[in-house]
Design an enzyme around this catalytic site. Structure first.
Site, PDB file in Angstrom:
ATOM      1  N   CYS A 122       0.858  -1.185   0.000  1.00  0.00           N
ATOM      2  CA  CYS A 122       0.000   0.000   0.000  1.00  0.00           C
ATOM      3  C   CYS A 122       0.892   1.232   0.000  1.00  0.00           C
ATOM      4  CB  CYS A 122      -0.885  -0.019   1.251  1.00  0.00           C
ATOM      5  SG  CYS A 122      -1.993   1.384   1.369  1.00  0.00           S
TER       6      CYS A 122
ATOM      7  N   GLU B 108      -8.574  -1.125  -3.068  1.00  0.00           N
ATOM      8  CA  GLU B 108      -8.947   0.292  -3.183  1.00  0.00           C
ATOM      9  C   GLU B 108     -10.352   0.546  -2.636  1.00  0.00           C
ATOM     10  OE1 GLU B 108      -6.522   2.107  -3.685  1.00  0.00           O
ATOM     11  OE2 GLU B 108      -5.211   0.579  -4.544  1.00  0.00           O
TER      12      GLU B 108
ATOM     13  N   HIS C 245     -10.199   0.930   0.988  1.00  0.00           N
ATOM     14  CA  HIS C 245      -9.773   2.276   1.398  1.00  0.00           C
ATOM     15  C   HIS C 245     -10.977   3.210   1.545  1.00  0.00           C
ATOM     16  CE1 HIS C 245      -5.429   2.527   1.667  1.00  0.00           C
ATOM     17  NE2 HIS C 245      -5.244   1.976   0.484  1.00  0.00           N
TER      18      HIS C 245
HETATM   19 ZN   LIG Z   1      -3.555   1.093  -0.222  1.00  0.00          ZN
END
Ligand SMILES: [Zn+2]
Length: 186
Positions: free
Chosen positions: A89, A132, A135
């Site tokens: 990440c 993603e 996130h």
């Molecule tokens: Zn990430």
């Protein structure tokens, strides 16, 4: 279009669920451009808006030379298959841990003009889309590790040179010496 600084582990924005995009306007397209530029400059496989400090449900990807973006993603899993593989990440730089993900994913959402689109991904693309989208929910890939793996990851993060130790800021009252709260009467 500008490369922006990436928020690192420990920044509360990475733990804050992002809001759905409502306005598909020029500002949104600038965000997509900034995400794309920053992702490409950092050689990331993907980048989500919270990593630039923006709480909107937008991410970009660069997998197998396919560069794109998805807005307001909703994931569907066509089967039960899983795959364990190394994952990293840009908000946790330099550290990679084997993470279990679904092998196949269908991600439905919109492009920057508000047109519906979907990504049918397998392997690395499926992993990227799941990472993603996590996130956007304030979830990091560390949360997907088993307890032992998470413990190892946290240890590695605390030892990483970029990691803020979280010491409280020192406030200097005097350039000469710290002022004791009990010493002012003298
Ligand atoms: Zn990430």
């Amino acid at each position: 279009m500008t490369v922006q600084p990436i928020r690192l582990f420990g920044d509360p924005v990475l733990r804050t669920p992002a809001e759905s995009v409502v306005d598909f306007d020029a500002e949104l397209r600038k965000l997509v451009a900034d995400l794309t530029d920053t992702m490409l400059e950092q050689s990331g496989a993907g980048l989500a808006a919270p990593q630039l400090g923006v709480g909107l449900r937008v991410f970009t990807f660069d997998v197998d030379d396919v560069v794109g973006h998805l807005i307001n993603p909703v994931l569907e899993f066509p089967d039960e298959e899983e795959e364990e593989g190394p994952e990293g990440c840009l908000s946790i730089p330099g550290l990679y841990f084997d993470t279990k993900r679904r092998l196949n994913v269908v991600a439905k959402g919109f492009n920057e003009y508000g047109d519906p689109m979907q990504i049918v991904g397998t392997g690395l693309m499926a992993r990227c889309v799941q990472h993603e989208t996590d996130h956007l929910d304030g979830v990091l890939f560390l949360d997907r590790l088993d307890p032992k793996g998470r413990k190892e990851a946290m240890k590695a993060i605390r030892q990483a040179e970029w990691y803020d130790q979280g010491a409280p800021p020192v406030i200097k009252v005097s350039p000469h010496a710290a002022v004791s709260p009990f010493g002012l009467g003298g």
